[in-house]
Design a protein around this motif. Sequence first.
Motif, mmCIF file in Angstrom:
data_model
loop_
_atom_site.group_PDB
_atom_site.id
_atom_site.type_symbol
_atom_site.label_atom_id
_atom_site.label_comp_id
_atom_site.label_asym_id
_atom_site.label_seq_id
_atom_site.Cartn_x
_atom_site.Cartn_y
_atom_site.Cartn_z
ATOM 1 N N PRO A 133 -14.269 7.777 -5.372
ATOM 2 C CA PRO A 133 -13.040 6.973 -5.411
ATOM 3 C C PRO A 133 -13.084 5.777 -4.459
ATOM 4 O O PRO A 133 -12.410 4.771 -4.707
ATOM 5 C CB PRO A 133 -11.947 7.967 -5.009
ATOM 6 N N LEU A 134 -13.885 5.882 -3.383
ATOM 7 C CA LEU A 134 -14.019 4.749 -2.468
ATOM 8 C C LEU A 134 -14.722 3.588 -3.168
ATOM 9 O O LEU A 134 -14.359 2.425 -2.977
ATOM 10 C CB LEU A 134 -14.786 5.169 -1.216
ATOM 11 N N VAL A 135 -15.743 3.896 -3.989
ATOM 12 C CA VAL A 135 -16.415 2.857 -4.773
ATOM 13 C C VAL A 135 -15.410 2.172 -5.699
ATOM 14 O O VAL A 135 -15.398 0.940 -5.825
ATOM 15 C CB VAL A 135 -17.576 3.457 -5.607
ATOM 16 N N ILE A 136 -14.564 2.966 -6.361
ATOM 17 C CA ILE A 136 -13.580 2.403 -7.286
ATOM 18 C C ILE A 136 -12.610 1.491 -6.537
ATOM 19 O O ILE A 136 -12.293 0.389 -6.994
ATOM 20 C CB ILE A 136 -12.823 3.523 -8.022
ATOM 21 N N ALA A 137 -12.132 1.938 -5.376
ATOM 22 C CA ALA A 137 -11.200 1.122 -4.591
ATOM 23 C C ALA A 137 -11.853 -0.188 -4.158
ATOM 24 O O ALA A 137 -11.229 -1.258 -4.222
ATOM 25 C CB ALA A 137 -10.727 1.912 -3.369
ATOM 26 N N PHE A 138 -13.108 -0.124 -3.727
ATOM 27 C CA PHE A 138 -13.838 -1.337 -3.353
ATOM 28 C C PHE A 138 -13.912 -2.298 -4.538
ATOM 29 O O PHE A 138 -13.642 -3.496 -4.412
ATOM 30 C CB PHE A 138 -15.253 -0.975 -2.898
ATOM 31 N N ALA A 139 -14.307 -1.767 -5.709
ATOM 32 C CA ALA A 139 -14.520 -2.617 -6.878
ATOM 33 C C ALA A 139 -13.215 -3.227 -7.376
ATOM 34 O O ALA A 139 -13.161 -4.415 -7.726
ATOM 35 C CB ALA A 139 -15.189 -1.821 -7.992
ATOM 36 N N THR A 195 -21.792 -8.435 -13.469
ATOM 37 C CA THR A 195 -22.389 -7.797 -12.306
ATOM 38 C C THR A 195 -21.300 -7.452 -11.304
ATOM 39 O O THR A 195 -20.508 -8.309 -10.915
ATOM 40 C CB THR A 195 -23.431 -8.720 -11.651
ATOM 41 N N ILE A 196 -21.248 -6.179 -10.916
ATOM 42 C CA ILE A 196 -20.252 -5.715 -9.958
ATOM 43 C C ILE A 196 -20.958 -4.963 -8.839
ATOM 44 O O ILE A 196 -21.670 -3.979 -9.096
ATOM 45 C CB ILE A 196 -19.211 -4.789 -10.622
ATOM 46 N N MET A 197 -20.816 -5.447 -7.625
ATOM 47 C CA MET A 197 -21.458 -4.865 -6.454
ATOM 48 C C MET A 197 -22.958 -4.694 -6.690
ATOM 49 O O MET A 197 -23.556 -3.678 -6.365
ATOM 50 C CB MET A 197 -20.778 -3.549 -6.068
ATOM 51 N N GLY A 198 -23.536 -5.732 -7.312
ATOM 52 C CA GLY A 198 -24.971 -5.785 -7.524
ATOM 53 C C GLY A 198 -25.481 -5.048 -8.743
ATOM 54 O O GLY A 198 -26.677 -5.096 -9.030
ATOM 55 N N ARG A 199 -24.605 -4.393 -9.494
ATOM 56 C CA ARG A 199 -25.052 -3.607 -10.642
ATOM 57 C C ARG A 199 -24.532 -4.211 -11.946
ATOM 58 O O ARG A 199 -23.341 -4.498 -12.071
ATOM 59 C CB ARG A 199 -24.565 -2.163 -10.526
ATOM 60 N N PRO A 200 -25.405 -4.393 -12.956
ATOM 61 C CA PRO A 200 -24.933 -4.896 -14.255
ATOM 62 C C PRO A 200 -24.137 -3.822 -14.996
ATOM 63 O O PRO A 200 -24.586 -2.678 -15.117
ATOM 64 C CB PRO A 200 -26.242 -5.247 -14.993
ATOM 65 N N TYR A 343 -19.568 -1.374 1.631
ATOM 66 C CA TYR A 343 -19.263 -0.005 1.211
ATOM 67 C C TYR A 343 -20.188 0.993 1.913
ATOM 68 O O TYR A 343 -19.729 2.030 2.428
ATOM 69 C CB TYR A 343 -19.393 0.118 -0.316
ATOM 70 N N CYS A 344 -21.480 0.690 1.932
ATOM 71 C CA CYS A 344 -22.449 1.600 2.564
ATOM 72 C C CYS A 344 -22.166 1.781 4.057
ATOM 73 O O CYS A 344 -22.436 2.838 4.623
ATOM 74 C CB CYS A 344 -23.875 1.082 2.358
ATOM 75 N N ASN A 345 -21.617 0.754 4.691
ATOM 76 C CA ASN A 345 -21.320 0.830 6.125
ATOM 77 C C ASN A 345 -20.148 1.745 6.456
ATOM 78 O O ASN A 345 -20.078 2.280 7.565
ATOM 79 C CB ASN A 345 -21.024 -0.566 6.677
#
Length: 376
Positions: A133-139, A195-200, A343-345
């Motif tokens: 869910p943190l990834v979703i919130a970031f995106a 491309t979102i957060m480096g991913r197609p 995000y990774c940090n």
Amino acid sequence: MASTQDIQSLLRFLSQDAKVPLAQAISKVKDLQNAKIITPTEIAKAEFDNLKTIFGDEKLARQVLNAAKRVSKKRTSSDMSAPAVPAPVVKKAKPSYGEPLNPAQYEASLALPEAELDEAKLKEAVIFTNRAPLVIAFAVTLLKYTMPEQPLSSRLSLAQALCSANSTSKARNIGLQSGKSAEEEGWGEGQPYVTIMGRPIRVMKRWGYNSKEDGEEASSQDTIGASTQNTIQAESSVPEEPALWGLDLEALKKSNGPVIAGARKTSTTELPIYKPEGARAYLLKSFQTKQPAQGHGVVPKKKMVTDKERNLGMLLGALDLLCQSWAHILSKDDLDRRAWVWYCNVRPEVKPGAAGWGGKGEVKLVEVLELRRPAV
């Protein structure tokens, strides 16, 4: 302009009656719209050369034409055999519970908790969650800055698509899932992507969708546009792009699986997309205040829901302040690339490998704020 119902009826005809693989059927919808050939009756009356041009294959075009003639003939026979009855006087119905929402109402129904921007509160906040869910919130927050033309429904769908793609890759890397993913098998090949957060991420274009439209004639056309341009630009200097759906490649793959009784659980009447309602519900329930203590009774459900929504608002506020601080300095591409590092940090620490799958941990919002661009 074709309505959502028209598009879904066309997809149902192509995939079920004409036996066109769903992925291929979706890719031809825009061409059929442009040619003003939407219904089986219109297809049955169309010039064969036009159909051959659209489908790019004589055998497939003949298959679709024959299916259209069968369906049209069946409907005509049914209409002729039905007893004639006077047409009823239809009164304009008032909006009632259960009616489809217009675009403006739909977007409003997906609203997230208001972002908390009080830095003093944010610096003290620690939330307990897992990584998905943190990834979703970031995106969802990032897309406000990198693709500002996208409505909330699209941002939620795209964020869920990113989360699912990352989860699939992670599951395979740690041995929880075997075999190739739909993406690796090429199910999204030829479809547009962003491309979102480096991913197609493969997408569907929602032609004709106006998220601010509240009139009765508003329609949402959820189709994949046939385009030779795969990468969708979101720069403000470029004419506004259509709203997007995140394409669910696994659902697309399953919908074209073998026709075995009981094996096909994905209805071809539903588009293979990540629905924003699911992403929103996931966000609303995923952010606790702290790790639950053992043996201290049960927290009332109403209070738990309120706390989780407040925590989500604080997380969204911290992420908004972070993106806001860099948005006028970095290009949209650079902002997108930085987001994954950010995000990774701050993501919660979990055990390595399969032991940490779905594991939860703390996210300190002060660490999110510390990633902001230093004040000059």
